[in-house]
Design an enzyme around this catalytic site. Structure first.
Site, short mmCIF file in Angstrom:
data_model
loop_
_atom_site.label_atom_id
_atom_site.label_comp_id
_atom_site.label_asym_id
_atom_site.label_seq_id
_atom_site.Cartn_x
_atom_site.Cartn_y
_atom_site.Cartn_z
N HIS A 52 0.92 -1.26 -0.11
CA HIS A 52 -0.05 0.10 -0.13
C HIS A 52 0.82 1.23 -0.14
O HIS A 52 2.06 1.37 0.34
CB HIS A 52 -0.97 -0.02 1.30
N GLU A 54 1.07 3.99 1.71
CA GLU A 54 1.65 4.49 3.22
C GLU A 54 2.95 3.47 3.43
O GLU A 54 4.06 3.96 4.04
CB GLU A 54 0.80 4.46 4.43
N CYS A 82 -6.05 2.30 5.80
CA CYS A 82 -6.64 1.26 6.21
C CYS A 82 -5.95 0.63 7.28
O CYS A 82 -5.07 1.16 7.77
CB CYS A 82 -6.37 0.19 4.94
N CYS A 85 -2.16 -0.39 7.26
CA CYS A 85 -1.39 0.93 7.07
C CYS A 85 -1.25 1.64 8.49
O CYS A 85 -0.35 2.19 9.01
CB CYS A 85 -1.68 1.90 6.04
#
Length: 155
Positions: A52, A54, A82, A85
């Site tokens: 992801h 991040e 999310c 993250c």
């Protein structure tokens, strides 16, 4: 908070979609007014469910800073993080996170993390993922070794 950094994160997210590299997510890490790391969502192109924006930005920044924590850093991200993250962000310990889109807005375009939020809130035995503790005789117990090691790097 600096609007130019948010604009940069949104530009990276837009370019990520346009280039078909992954989802509409990007993040940058800033320290002392300088971008020290950035990342985009590359889950599908890297075949890595943890890639992801991040996470990739944190990895990039930590590598550049030669540190496992983002002390005195800020993260600017195109969307509210999310659960995965968010956990990584807490472990990295930046001083602030600024986001643009909400998780509700992400859900409207097919990125719905509510299931994960709901699962985390449940007792382990009620979750949809089967998780069981396994007890074995361990001749070498890593927790005991960690506990008695005097020259470890605490984090």
């Amino acid at each position: 908070m600096n609007k130019e950094f948010m604009e940069r994160a949104l530009e990276l997210a837009y370019d990520n979609v346009k280039g078909k590299n992954g989802g509409p997510f990007a993040a940058i890490v800033v320290k002392d007014g300088e971008i020290v790391g950035q990342g985009t969502n590359i889950v599908t192109t890297s075949n890595d469910p943890t890639a992801h924006a991040e996470i990739t930005a944190i990895r990039n920044a930590c590598s550049k800073l030669n540190d496992y924590q983002l002390t005195d850093c800020e993260i600017y991200t195109s969307c509210e993080p999310c659960p995965m993250c968010l956990g990584a962000i807490y472990w990295a310990r930046p001083r602030a996170v600024y986001y643009y889109n909400t998780r509700e807005e992400a859900a409207k375009i097919g990125f719905d993390d509510q299931f994960i939020y709901d699962q985390i809130a449940l007792p382990m035995e009620e979750r949809s993922l089967d998780m069981k503790r396994v007890n074995v005789q361990a001749n070498k117990h890593p927790f005991e070794l960690w506990h008695v090691t005097t020259d470890k790097v605490e984090y």
